[in-house]
Design a protein around this motif. Structure first.
Motif, mmCIF file in Angstrom:
data_model
loop_
_atom_site.group_PDB
_atom_site.id
_atom_site.type_symbol
_atom_site.label_atom_id
_atom_site.label_comp_id
_atom_site.label_asym_id
_atom_site.label_seq_id
_atom_site.Cartn_x
_atom_site.Cartn_y
_atom_site.Cartn_z
ATOM 1 N N CYS A 151 0.833 -1.216 0.000
ATOM 2 C CA CYS A 151 0.000 0.000 0.000
ATOM 3 C C CYS A 151 0.856 1.250 0.000
ATOM 4 O O CYS A 151 0.533 2.252 -0.666
ATOM 5 N N TYR A 176 0.871 4.075 -2.805
ATOM 6 C CA TYR A 176 0.618 5.445 -2.349
ATOM 7 C C TYR A 176 1.685 6.396 -2.892
ATOM 8 O O TYR A 176 1.374 7.463 -3.452
ATOM 9 N N THR A 234 -5.686 11.861 4.810
ATOM 10 C CA THR A 234 -6.679 10.898 4.309
ATOM 11 C C THR A 234 -7.974 10.878 5.118
ATOM 12 O O THR A 234 -8.980 10.320 4.664
ATOM 13 N N LEU A 273 -3.046 4.419 3.836
ATOM 14 C CA LEU A 273 -2.179 4.478 2.654
ATOM 15 C C LEU A 273 -2.943 4.062 1.399
ATOM 16 O O LEU A 273 -2.783 4.657 0.326
ATOM 17 N N ALA A 325 -3.605 6.251 -1.863
ATOM 18 C CA ALA A 325 -3.247 5.780 -3.204
ATOM 19 C C ALA A 325 -4.414 5.957 -4.172
ATOM 20 O O ALA A 325 -4.247 6.439 -5.302
#
Length: 815
Positions: free
Chosen positions: A20, A24, A81, A160, A164
């Protein structure tokens, strides 16, 4: 049913924290044509059950920097995020309970300061103030790193993954990779249960399953799954949210706070592997192994002596999860040498959470730009070799590395498992003469020779290990009379083809367009002018060159050279390491000894320094190189393997009247330090140009010949050097320099030692490191400063030097 695109520029396999993170960072770099495939759900491998400690300090500055990138990312990820990560910068505490461990911890604190981390040394009481639940009766001291912390592994991975996706990366779960297609040595596609996906590049971040997946493409990944257990307790009075992580290496254990309770685990001396030698279950996801209380109880008993509250604490769960470990305890990054376009990020030795953020950043840059952001040799997959192909051997060595996770990290410590494996034809002869062997890339190599009264094995120490006197004897013999070294483990390649010269002129920084019989010491540079290889090239025919490099760089250098051959060149690289033994005869009497077993003219006029000839030695056809890595007259003799024993016996017999002695690699190290010879992986590497390393004389810049890295060197020549390699001596012979000691110039930290040792001729400790200054460094700047070294917290006056301390005309060691 999940639908897959028919192609992607990059495919990432594995939805754990490293996969991940790689996706990302690729997305962050604007690479949106990226597809991440997870055979189950994200984090279903080892990420979901990881303990989540995030420590930063390692013995390499760049790996420490990489782990620092994780910390930086985790601090910002939640805000970016909107997903919680559980990140807490609550610091990390490390205890020392023996005098040797306290030396180790103090040296670690010096290393931390060298690398820009402020690690604090604490008294037992001060440590207890940070961690009130522990007893300190046996604690001598402790170190505290305030910027360490902990995190929730699954939450970070999910954050992550969201990041991404926000940057255009496609993620598909429940997609199993069934095959990897390779065409003309380059990855072409992955075949999944839902169809085929063409790709230019493939990144395997599949944790425990990485070895099996890579094998589909003919790529070897040396890792082994090992069971790792820890307990999660109920809430314990006195456990606060800000409690630092705690490592107690003398009790082989670690602790971290978890919802008012503790996560408690360790690294037992008798680890248990998981799975068969070649196959792991495909449907293992969000699962744990059976609890093994019998195996964990000794670890638990060790914790009770440190944290008495555990005796009455409720235990929620004993977690037994498989983790992927490697034979040397370092993780695996980089492009596979066997197949172009396949990259690896795996084998994280239970610190994948600490490394995940930085490792993903480094992998993404490696994929996007063709090289890592900085020198990552300690974790580069090309550090492995022929001995790492057998799964049984890899497992045996990996279990030893696991068991040593918290044991003392002694200077010059050797592994013991899986030995002997690769042996020179002289192994038994050397052993009978008292050789104490070390091992590199599976090769048994004589480190030193035990004499009368010596214990014929290593006894490690931070002060004076038991081999010091023996190495001094060998050093003295080489300087005063002569020494014979078995260097059969050297990696040896042939470059053949009508365009061999043209290819090597492009790859080498020095000029190799010389007559047959010429020998050239050269570096090979990357596009930034950094040193990728440091080796010797011998022209043995118009269309043929022999290349000699260090044992540990066999895979790396072969890969680098073969990749760098221009496509239009008829030039081919062949590994001939196993076909030739190497005997190096050095010392003032070397010519007399060699003359007794050859009819060749060895005079300086007939056989000058920097040349090579094929001569007969005791009946053996021998490629003799007039070269030295110890600073004495001598020859490096390359002998077909079947003649090695005969040549060795003849040289030892001829040398007896002259006092020639067999000698080992630890003497080579002390000798080369006095002569200021560089070692790749220590003083030089991809982050250093020849000019920074004092090797500008070995670069063909004055000619108009183009070579790889030339443009970067020309551009850098117009600017001041940011650092310059400098040698240092200390007057007190009792000071031990090992490398990573802080360099202090006029009261300011300006770098650290890359290597250290003792010069038995000059009678002083010697170290080498880069003196740094953003405004520029030159020889005058270096020599005008007043210097000290921080050695395990002790500030020691030091004297700088830029020219070799020793030359053969100086006074010999007195008997």
């Amino acid at each position: 049913m999940t639908e897959l695109p028919s192609s992607a520029k990059v495919v990432v396999i594995g939805g754990g924290i490293v996969g991940c993170s790689t996706a990302y960072h690729l997305g962050k770099m604007g690479w949106t044509d990226v597809l991440l495939l997870e055979r189950d759900k994200l984090t279903s491998g080892s990420t979901w059950h990881a303990a989540g400690l995030v420590g930063q300090l390692r013995t390499s500055a760049n790996i420490t920097q990489l782990l620092g990138e994780s910390v930086k990312l985790y601090k910002e990820l939640e805000a970016e995020t909107g997903l919680a990560t559980g990140w807490k910068m609550n610091g990390g505490l490390r205890l020392a309970c023996t005098p040797d461990r306290w030396i180790e911890v103090k040296r670690q604190a010096t290393t931390a300061r060298s690398f820009g981390l402020e690690m604090q040394l604490l008294t037992p009481k001060e440590a207890q103030g940070l961690w009130p639940l522990m007893t300190i009766d046996d604690v001598i001291g402790a170190a505290f790193l305030p910027t360490d912390g902990q995190a929730n592994p699954s939450d970070i991975a999910q954050a992550l993954a969201k990041g991404a996706r926000q940057n255009g990366v496609t993620i598909r779960e429940e997609v199993a990779v069934q095959d990897i297609e390779v065409e003309n040595g380059r990855v072409r596609a992955v075949v999944t249960n839902l169809g085929r996906v063409e790709c230019e590049k493939l990144v395997i971040c599949a944790g425990l399953w990485s070895r099996e997946l890579a094998k589909m493409a003919g790529v070897n990944v040396p890792l082994a799954p090992v069971q790792h257990q820890y307990i999660v307790t109920e809430q314990i009075e006195g456990v606060t949210r800000g409690l630092p992580t705690l490592r107690d290496p003398d009790r082989l254990t670690y602790y971290k706070e978890e919802v008012g309770g503790l996560v408690v685990g360790g690294y037992e001396p008798n680890p248990i592997a998981w799975g068969t030698a070649d196959r792991l279950p495909k449907d293992f996801a969000f699962q744990l192994l059976e609890e093994n209380w019998d195996h964990f109880t000794p670890t638990l008993e060790l914790t009770l002596g440190r944290v008495p509250a555990l005796e009455t604490a409720g235990i929620k769960q004993l977690i037994n999860g498989p983790e992927s470990f490697t034979p040397d305890g370092n993780f695996i990054l980089g492009e596979a040498p066997e197949v172009r376009g396949i990259f690896l990020g795996c084998g994280f030795n239970a610190f994948g959470i600490a490394a995940g953020g930085g490792a993903g950043m480094a992998l993404a840059e490696w994929v996007a730009k063709g090289e890592p952001p900085y020198d990552l040799w300690p974790v580069d997959i090309r550090r492995f070799g022929a001995n790492h192909h057998d799964t049984g051997w890899v497992r045996e060595r990996t279990l030893e590395a696991y068991a040593k996770h918290y044991t003392m990290a002694w200077p010059s410590e050797e592994h013991e498992s899986g030995r002997p494996l690769r042996r020179s034809p002289l192994y038994d002869r050397l052993k009978s003469r008292g050789a104490v062997f070390g091992e590199k890339l599976g090769w048994e190599r004589p480190n030193w020779f035990a004499g009368e009264g010596d214990e014929p094995h290593d006894v490690y120490s931070f002060t004076k290990p038991n081999w010091i006197a023996a190495v001094a004897r060998e050093h003295k013999a080489c300087r005063e009379r002569g020494a014979l070294f078995d260097q059969t483990s050297f990696a040896k390649f042939l470059m053949v083809g009508k365009d061999s010269e043209r290819a090597l002129q492009w790859i080498c920084a020095n000029d190799v367009a010389k007559p047959v019989g010429s020998l050239t010491y050269t570096q090979m540079l990357n596009e930034r002018g950094g040193i990728e290889c440091d080796l010797t090239v011998v022209r043995i025919a118009e269309d043929q060159f022999t290349i000699i490099t260090g044992t540990g760089f066999a895979t790396h250098d072969f890969d680098w050279i073969s990749r760098a051959i221009p496509a239009d060149c008829d030039a081919h690289l062949v590994d001939v390491t196993s076909s030739r033994a190497v005997l190096s005869l050095f010392g003032p009497k070397a010519r007399d000894v060699l003359a007794a077993v050859t009819s060749a003219d060895l005079s300086n006029d007939a056989f000058p320094f920097g040349t090579a000839q094929t001569i007969g030695v005791a009946g053996a056809p021998t490629l003799a190189l007039r070269v030295t890595y110890v600073g004495e007259l001598g020859w490096e003799l390359h002998v077909p393997t079947e003649f090695a024993a005969t040549v060795f016996d003849a040289l030892m017999a001829a040398g007896e009247p002259h006092g020639i002695a067999p000698a080992g690699y630890r003497a080579i190290e002390t000798l080369r330090l006095e002569k200021s010879y560089r070692a790749w992986g220590a003083e030089i590497g991809p982050d250093h140009t020849p000019q920074m390393a004092g090797l500008g004389w070995a670069v063909k810049l004055k000619s108009n010949t183009p070579f790889l890295g030339r443009e970067a060197l020309v551009e850098k020549a117009a600017k001041p050097l940011p650092r310059l390699l400098t040698g240092f001596t200390v007057d007190d012979p009792g000071i031990v320099l090992l490398g990573r000691e802080t360099i202090i110039r006029d009261g300011k930290r300006v770098g650290w030692l890359a290597s250290g040792g003792f010069g038995h001729t000059v009678g002083k400790p010697i170290g080498y490191g880069y003196v740094r200054d953003p405004d520029g460094v030159d020889a005058a700047y270096v020599m005008s400063g007043s210097y000290e070294l921080d050695v395990a917290g002790e500030i020691i006056p030091a004297t700088p030097f830029l020219k070799a301390l020793y030359d053969p005309t100086m006074a010999r060691i007195k008997a």
